[in-house]
Design a protein around this motif. Structure first.
Motif, short mmCIF file in Angstrom:
data_model
loop_
_atom_site.label_atom_id
_atom_site.label_comp_id
_atom_site.label_asym_id
_atom_site.label_seq_id
_atom_site.Cartn_x
_atom_site.Cartn_y
_atom_site.Cartn_z
N GLU A 248 0.75 -1.25 -0.08
CA GLU A 248 0.00 0.03 0.04
C GLU A 248 0.78 1.28 -0.13
O GLU A 248 0.60 2.27 -0.73
N TRP A 249 1.86 1.21 0.86
CA TRP A 249 2.78 2.70 0.84
C TRP A 249 3.38 2.68 -0.50
O TRP A 249 3.33 3.96 -0.77
N ASN A 250 4.03 1.76 -1.07
CA ASN A 250 4.56 1.70 -2.23
C ASN A 250 3.53 2.41 -3.30
O ASN A 250 4.02 3.24 -4.25
N ILE A 251 2.33 1.72 -3.48
CA ILE A 251 1.40 2.33 -4.32
C ILE A 251 0.90 3.69 -4.16
O ILE A 251 0.83 4.49 -5.09
N ILE A 252 0.53 4.07 -3.05
CA ILE A 252 0.39 5.43 -2.58
C ILE A 252 1.62 6.23 -2.70
O ILE A 252 1.07 7.49 -3.21
N LYS A 253 2.66 6.11 -2.56
CA LYS A 253 3.82 7.08 -2.93
C LYS A 253 3.86 7.28 -4.62
O LYS A 253 4.21 8.37 -4.88
N GLU A 254 3.63 6.01 -5.13
CA GLU A 254 3.97 6.15 -6.73
C GLU A 254 2.49 6.90 -7.48
O GLU A 254 2.82 7.65 -8.51
N TYR A 255 1.28 6.36 -6.93
CA TYR A 255 0.15 6.72 -7.56
C TYR A 255 -1.07 7.61 -6.87
O TYR A 255 -1.80 8.17 -7.55
N GLY A 256 -0.65 7.64 -5.58
CA GLY A 256 -1.60 8.27 -4.74
C GLY A 256 -3.19 7.67 -4.48
O GLY A 256 -3.93 8.37 -4.36
N PHE A 257 -3.34 6.32 -4.87
CA PHE A 257 -4.47 5.82 -4.86
C PHE A 257 -5.29 5.84 -3.35
O PHE A 257 -4.44 5.87 -2.31
N SER A 258 -6.54 5.50 -3.28
CA SER A 258 -7.31 5.73 -2.09
C SER A 258 -6.68 4.11 -1.48
O SER A 258 -6.77 3.39 -1.94
N LEU A 259 -6.56 4.32 -0.11
CA LEU A 259 -6.47 3.11 0.63
C LEU A 259 -7.39 1.98 0.55
O LEU A 259 -7.03 0.89 0.21
N ASN A 260 -8.49 2.43 0.48
CA ASN A 260 -9.80 1.36 0.64
C ASN A 260 -9.87 0.89 -0.97
O ASN A 260 -10.05 -0.29 -0.94
N GLU A 261 -9.44 1.76 -1.80
CA GLU A 261 -9.66 0.87 -3.34
C GLU A 261 -8.32 -0.03 -3.30
O GLU A 261 -8.71 -1.12 -4.02
N ILE A 262 -7.30 0.24 -2.82
CA ILE A 262 -6.25 -0.61 -2.83
C ILE A 262 -6.56 -1.93 -2.02
O ILE A 262 -6.32 -3.04 -2.75
N LYS A 263 -7.42 -1.86 -1.11
CA LYS A 263 -7.44 -3.16 -0.40
C LYS A 263 -8.44 -3.73 -0.98
O LYS A 263 -8.72 -5.17 -1.09
#
Length: 310
Positions: A248-263
């Motif tokens: 999640e941290w890697n994806i948020i840093k790179e793309y900024g996606f919502s945590l809930n959408e990632i889960k």
């Protein structure tokens, strides 16, 4: 990961909130639950007449309307909600009559997708929210990560942007602005517009005790329908066992996606592709409470890792 930065070496930018609008004071609306705003506006729309706070209170009691928090209605908290409705230009400031028509798609407390769209419009346009939005102005295509913490105050008053080496500082005289940060993040999380997580949940440690309870925040970007978490970890991460907060941290840093959408994406992909990727249960003997928010849930069980089946 050790988050080692010295705010003393950063460029301190004084956070100056916008001045009050002419003809309307009390522009800080301390209403955390969108459901309560929906409930009270619906009463105004149905009644289609001016309502005093005592009249509003009686309607809530007689109709057995509950607040989202479960707390009893009081004249004080109803006044706060009515003020918010006026600030957001949903009821007339002088007559107290609803002016936005049938705004919500149902009369139930639960927020529908359409209801959230109404609140997103307010979140992105109301000037008190926009004061905070400005701290997330990007300087490149990368998502802006903000580190929020408290320094000498009960409320959040320091916001660090490492990418710009800037520290936004709310002065001690602006207590309302500090308090409103919690409203800002509560709305943002409810609407999926903002991630707010304790840095320690991502195993981000700090060397300075001032930053002990530092939060990581970002305004979210929509996740494309064809984005694959499983493809991402195969292409960008090593190994065969992946800790979900690391993903999640890697994806948020790179793309900024919502945590809930990632889960949600993790659950969908691992459920439909469990011959290649399998979710692993969290062991609560070793899990830090700060991490729980980051784990997807299957039934009543938290999932902490993804196992790649070779």
């Amino acid at each position: 990961m050790i988050l080692d930065f010295d705010t003393k070496g950063m460029n301190c930018k004084v956070f100056n909130p916008s001045p009050e609008k002419e003809g309307k004071g009390w522009s800080y609306s301390f209403v955390y639950y969108l459901e309560d705003i929906k409930t009270i506006y619906t009463i105004y729309h149905k009644e289609n007449r001016p309502l005093t706070i005592p009249e509003l209170f009686r309607i809530c009691v007689l109709d057995n309307l509950k607040s989202k928090s479960g707390k009893k209605w009081t004249n004080r908290n109803l006044l706060e909600i009515v003020n918010a409705l006026k600030n957001f230009d949903l009821i007339d400031k002088s007559t107290n009559i609803a002016k936005a028509g049938k705004l919500f798609s149902s009369e139930t407390m639960e927020l529908t997708k359409e209801d959230k769209d109404v609140f997103r419009g307010i979140y992105w346009s109301y000037f008190r929210f926009s004061d905070f939005h400005q701290m997330f102005t990007p300087i490149s295509g990368c998502p802006v990560i903000l580190f929020a913490f408290k320094e000498g105050q009960r409320f959040f008053n320091r916001f660090a942007r490492i990418d710009k080496q800037e520290l936004y500082c709310i002065g001690d005289t602006h207590q309302d602005t500090m308090r409103f940060w919690d409203v800002y993040t509560k709305w943002g999380e409810t609407l999926g517009a903002l991630n707010k997580c304790l840095a320690s949940g991502f195993s981000i440690k700090t060397n300075n005790l001032v930053y002990k309870n530092i939060y990581v925040c970002n305004l979210t970007h929509p996740m494309p329908k064809d984005f694959s978490v499983c493809n991402y970890i195969q292409e960008k991460m090593c190994g065969t066992v992946y800790y979900i907060p690391d993903i999640e941290w890697n994806i948020i840093k790179e793309y900024g996606f919502s945590l809930n959408e990632i889960k949600t994406c993790i659950l969908r992909e691992c459920t439909s592709n469990n011959y290649s990727f399998r979710l692993q249960k969290a062991s609560f003997l070793t899990v830090d409470p700060d991490e729980i928010k980051l784990f997807p849930i299957v039934g009543n069980t938290y999932m902490s890792h993804i196992l790649k089946i070779l």
